[in-house]
Design an enzyme around this catalytic site. Structure first.
Site, PDB file in Angstrom:
ATOM      1  N   PHE A 124       0.724  -1.557  -0.337  1.00  0.00           N
ATOM      2  CA  PHE A 124      -0.005   0.012  -0.076  1.00  0.00           C
ATOM      3  C   PHE A 124       0.764   1.601  -0.045  1.00  0.00           C
ATOM      4  O   PHE A 124       1.503   1.173   0.742  1.00  0.00           O
ATOM      5  CB  PHE A 124      -0.985  -0.375   1.408  1.00  0.00           C
ATOM      6  N   LEU A 126       1.235   4.660   0.371  1.00  0.00           N
ATOM      7  CA  LEU A 126       0.448   5.982   0.558  1.00  0.00           C
ATOM      8  C   LEU A 126       1.177   6.726   1.979  1.00  0.00           C
ATOM      9  O   LEU A 126       1.842   8.407   0.838  1.00  0.00           O
ATOM     10  CB  LEU A 126      -0.779   5.566   1.692  1.00  0.00           C
ATOM     11  N   THR A 159       4.591  -1.554   3.733  1.00  0.00           N
ATOM     12  CA  THR A 159       5.567  -3.340   4.220  1.00  0.00           C
ATOM     13  C   THR A 159       4.633  -4.150   3.194  1.00  0.00           C
ATOM     14  O   THR A 159       4.120  -3.796   2.447  1.00  0.00           O
ATOM     15  CB  THR A 159       3.883  -2.936   5.705  1.00  0.00           C
ATOM     16  N   GLN A 340       7.339  -4.936  33.888  1.00  0.00           N
ATOM     17  CA  GLN A 340       7.091  -4.859  35.500  1.00  0.00           C
ATOM     18  C   GLN A 340       7.490  -6.502  36.201  1.00  0.00           C
ATOM     19  O   GLN A 340       7.973  -5.769  37.308  1.00  0.00           O
ATOM     20  CB  GLN A 340       6.320  -3.793  35.456  1.00  0.00           C
ATOM     21  N   GLY A 344      13.815  -7.568  36.285  1.00  0.00           N
ATOM     22  CA  GLY A 344      15.035  -7.464  34.987  1.00  0.00           C
ATOM     23  C   GLY A 344      14.830  -8.573  33.769  1.00  0.00           C
ATOM     24  O   GLY A 344      15.562  -8.084  33.080  1.00  0.00           O
ATOM     25  N   GLU A 367      -0.597   3.165  10.568  1.00  0.00           N
ATOM     26  CA  GLU A 367      -1.667   3.059  10.037  1.00  0.00           C
ATOM     27  C   GLU A 367      -2.686   4.585  10.156  1.00  0.00           C
ATOM     28  O   GLU A 367      -3.936   4.446  10.925  1.00  0.00           O
ATOM     29  CB  GLU A 367      -2.845   2.367  10.141  1.00  0.00           C
ATOM     30  N   THR A 369      -1.895   7.731  13.675  1.00  0.00           N
ATOM     31  CA  THR A 369      -1.712   8.109  15.049  1.00  0.00           C
ATOM     32  C   THR A 369      -2.687   8.200  15.341  1.00  0.00           C
ATOM     33  O   THR A 369      -3.603   7.969  15.339  1.00  0.00           O
ATOM     34  CB  THR A 369      -0.302   9.171  14.914  1.00  0.00           C
TER      35      THR A 369
HETATM   36  N1  COS Z   1     -13.530   7.269   3.754  1.00  0.00           N
HETATM   37  C1  COS Z   1     -14.115   8.239   2.771  1.00  0.00           C
HETATM   38  N2  COS Z   1     -13.450   8.926   2.629  1.00  0.00           N
HETATM   39  C2  COS Z   1     -12.750   9.935   3.230  1.00  0.00           C
HETATM   40  C3  COS Z   1     -13.056   9.417   4.800  1.00  0.00           C
HETATM   41  C4  COS Z   1     -13.339   7.856   4.475  1.00  0.00           C
HETATM   42  N3  COS Z   1     -12.614   7.121   5.732  1.00  0.00           N
HETATM   43  N4  COS Z   1     -11.819  10.231   5.384  1.00  0.00           N
HETATM   44  C5  COS Z   1     -12.233  11.203   4.279  1.00  0.00           C
HETATM   45  N5  COS Z   1     -12.341  11.063   3.432  1.00  0.00           N
HETATM   46  C6  COS Z   1     -12.935  11.903   2.295  1.00  0.00           C
HETATM   47  C7  COS Z   1     -13.903  13.249   2.598  1.00  0.00           C
HETATM   48  O1  COS Z   1     -15.125  12.769   2.453  1.00  0.00           O
HETATM   49  C8  COS Z   1     -13.133  14.424   1.612  1.00  0.00           C
HETATM   50  O2  COS Z   1     -13.962  14.157   0.637  1.00  0.00           O
HETATM   51  P1  COS Z   1     -14.692  15.301  -0.285  1.00  0.00           P
HETATM   52  O3  COS Z   1     -13.137  15.893  -1.157  1.00  0.00           O
HETATM   53  O4  COS Z   1     -15.277  15.059  -1.706  1.00  0.00           O
HETATM   54  O5  COS Z   1     -14.499  16.923   0.969  1.00  0.00           O
HETATM   55  C9  COS Z   1     -11.748  13.918   1.535  1.00  0.00           C
HETATM   56  O6  COS Z   1     -11.860  12.298   1.704  1.00  0.00           O
HETATM   57  C10 COS Z   1     -10.756  14.401   1.925  1.00  0.00           C
HETATM   58  O7  COS Z   1     -11.316  13.951   3.104  1.00  0.00           O
HETATM   59  P2  COS Z   1     -10.684  15.831   4.595  1.00  0.00           P
HETATM   60  O8  COS Z   1     -10.764  16.972   4.470  1.00  0.00           O
HETATM   61  O9  COS Z   1     -11.492  14.668   6.154  1.00  0.00           O
HETATM   62  O10 COS Z   1      -8.916  15.256   4.842  1.00  0.00           O
HETATM   63  P3  COS Z   1      -8.165  15.400   5.218  1.00  0.00           P
HETATM   64  O11 COS Z   1      -6.696  16.083   4.390  1.00  0.00           O
HETATM   65  O12 COS Z   1      -8.749  17.024   6.208  1.00  0.00           O
HETATM   66  O13 COS Z   1      -7.447  14.620   6.352  1.00  0.00           O
HETATM   67  C11 COS Z   1      -6.786  12.757   8.093  1.00  0.00           C
HETATM   68  C12 COS Z   1      -8.132  13.762   7.155  1.00  0.00           C
HETATM   69  C13 COS Z   1      -6.204  13.254   8.748  1.00  0.00           C
HETATM   70  C14 COS Z   1      -8.035  11.892   9.058  1.00  0.00           C
HETATM   71  C15 COS Z   1      -6.279  11.840   6.624  1.00  0.00           C
HETATM   72  O14 COS Z   1      -5.647  12.698   5.859  1.00  0.00           O
HETATM   73  C16 COS Z   1      -5.225  10.626   7.388  1.00  0.00           C
HETATM   74  O15 COS Z   1      -6.368   9.485   8.227  1.00  0.00           O
HETATM   75  N6  COS Z   1      -3.814  10.399   7.713  1.00  0.00           N
HETATM   76  C17 COS Z   1      -3.081  10.318   8.289  1.00  0.00           C
HETATM   77  C18 COS Z   1      -2.532   8.251   7.412  1.00  0.00           C
HETATM   78  C19 COS Z   1      -2.485   7.531   7.987  1.00  0.00           C
HETATM   79  O16 COS Z   1      -3.961   6.494   8.126  1.00  0.00           O
HETATM   80  N7  COS Z   1      -1.458   6.808   7.165  1.00  0.00           N
HETATM   81  C20 COS Z   1      -1.288   5.834   7.798  1.00  0.00           C
HETATM   82  C21 COS Z   1      -0.804   5.132   6.731  1.00  0.00           C
HETATM   83  S1  COS Z   1       0.622   4.325   7.169  1.00  0.00           S
HETATM   84  S2  COS Z   1      -0.320   2.109   6.041  1.00  0.00           S
END
Ligand code: COS
Length: 383
Positions: A124, A126, A159, A340, A344, A367, A369
């Site tokens: 994945f 991202l 991963t 704990q 040791g 996934e 924080t």
């Molecule tokens: N399912 C479907 N759509 C979603 C969604 C979800 N769970 N969460 C957000 N969306 C959509 C929103 O509805 C919005 O749609 P529109 O563009 O049509 O308005 C769009 O995505 C943007 O959403 P939002 O403005 O809430 O996004 P943000 O940039 O504010 O981000 C967080 C929100 C912080 C929650 C998000 O970026 C996130 O989860 N970040 C962490 C990423 C992560 O977990 N990375 C680790 C990867 S390790 S594998």
């Protein structure tokens, strides 16, 4: 009617994976962690018991365990070893998930059977060096040239992407600008070792040391238009939806890890004597173990409810964030007390609990924080 019983099939999944974890994972977990080695042999054994493709239907070669069954399988692996559970959680939720949820028939037929059999692993793409919690901040680009898309950029902490079984990565890339000025994000399926795509293993990890973590680079990596996943511009929503499900598997790792550490502490408290009696006879130890048992019970109920909602095709994102956050924090409290109780010895690598202590930390970061989970929960409250 309220019913807390697991089905016969779910109980069999638990029993089968518990035996597998005890027999095949536990004996090698410490050494693989020490050597920071991803084991292809172990991955093949896991494939043999249907651990890849857990929630995919049989028509695409999956094991059709349902989401609750899948989560129980991850929990049972994590009870013994975090790295091994991570390979399965990432392989299923993040590797297979995007294709199973958003792939067209051709993409599903092309990738799912081999992914589900564990012949290849999916990943994945991202997170980027400068786009972690801000997952819309991707800088990787995909530019359309004729019938192809050309990708440039990089990903980090991915991963299952650089081991010999790595087969395909779902990559989020910027494909343009939306009318509101935000980035247009789309997802692409990029085969492993495709020209212009390199995956380099990352070493020196605190935790999950025997799972495969990679840095990805795309340099004029050209993929055909048929590798676009779903519709152009839907990439971020796809990623978020995949993460909603993936967070349940991270929660399962917290729950299983907490269960494993608790059992180790319980067992140790019934062997270790101080001041002339077993340390389990002291109320100080009993209270720790009582708290662990209580929190694990609460975590399990929260997680299973979230999985049940997903299986029922009902909204589950907010409960998934709660379960991910709660289970990872429960594991933190449990492993801290488990070390704990070991005193040791708990600090020494020959005791499994030391590995659990390190493996836990990832759960509060990967996934999404703990802070991101609180954002998701708060938004669900209408804030
Ligand atoms: N399912 C479907 N759509 C979603 C969604 C979800 N769970 N969460 C957000 N969306 C959509 C929103 O509805 C919005 O749609 P529109 O563009 O049509 O308005 C769009 O995505 C943007 O959403 P939002 O403005 O809430 O996004 P943000 O940039 O504010 O981000 C967080 C929100 C912080 C929650 C998000 O970026 C996130 O989860 N970040 C962490 C990423 C992560 O977990 N990375 C680790 C990867 S390790 S594998």
């Amino acid at each position: 009617m309220l019913n807390f019983d697991l089905s016969e099939e779910q109980n069999i999944i638990r029993q089968t994976i518990r035996e597998f974890a005890e027999q095949e994972v536990k004996p090698v977990a410490r050494e693989l962690d020490e050597k920071e080695e991803f084991s292809v042999e172990l991955a093949r054994k896991m494939a043999g018991v249907g651990l890849f493709g857990c929630f995919v239907g049989e028509e695409y070669g999956g094991s059709n365990m349902g989401y609750v069954g899948y989560i129980i399988a991850v929990e049972e692996l994590a009870r013994v070893d975090g790295s091994t559970a991570a390979t399965i959680a990432a392989g299923n939720s993040l590797g297979i998930g995007p294709i199973a949820y958003f792939g067209n028939e051709e993409q599903k037929r092309q990738w799912l059977p081999r992914l589900c059999k564990g012949e290849i692993l999916g990943s994945f793409g991202l997170t980027e060096p400068d786009a972690g919690s801000d997952a819309q901040g991707s800088r990787t680009t995909a530019v359309q040239q004729g019938d192809d898309w050309v990708l440039n950029g990089s990903k980090i902490f991915i991963t299952n992407a650089s081991n010999p079984l790595a087969g395909v990565t779902t990559v989020q890339a910027v494909t343009g600008t939306r009318p509101d000025g935000r980035k247009e994000l789309s997802c692409f399926l990029v085969p492993a070792r495709h020209p212009g795509f390199t995956a380099t293993p990352m070493h020196g990890k605190l935790m999950w040391r025997s799972s495969d973590t990679a840095e990805l680079a795309f340099e004029d990596c050209r993929v055909p238009a048929r590798n676009l996943l779903g519709k152009r511009g839907e990439g971020f929503k796809q990623m978020m939806q995949v993460l909603d499900g993936g967070r349940l598997s991270i929660a399962a790792m917290g729950l299983g890890g907490a269960q494993g550490a608790y059992e180790l502490a319980l067992e140790y408290s019934q062997q270790r004597k101080q001041f002339g009696q077993l340390i389990g006879k002291f109320q100080a130890t009993q209270f720790k173990l009582a708290n662990m048992a209580m929190e694990i019970e609460a975590a399990r109920n929260l997680l299973y409810k979230a999985c049940w909602l997903k299986e029922q095709h009902r909204p589950f994102g907010q409960l998934a964030a709660m379960a991910k956050l709660y289970c990872s924090e429960v594991m933190k409290r449990v492993v801290t007390e488990a070390v704990q109780i070991h005193g040791g010895y708990g600090l020494m690598k020959e005791y499994h609990v030391e590995r659990f202590f390190r493996d836990q930390k990832l759960l509060e970061i990967g996934e999404g924080t703990s802070e991101v989970q609180r954002i998701v929960i708060a938004r669900g409250l209408g804030l």
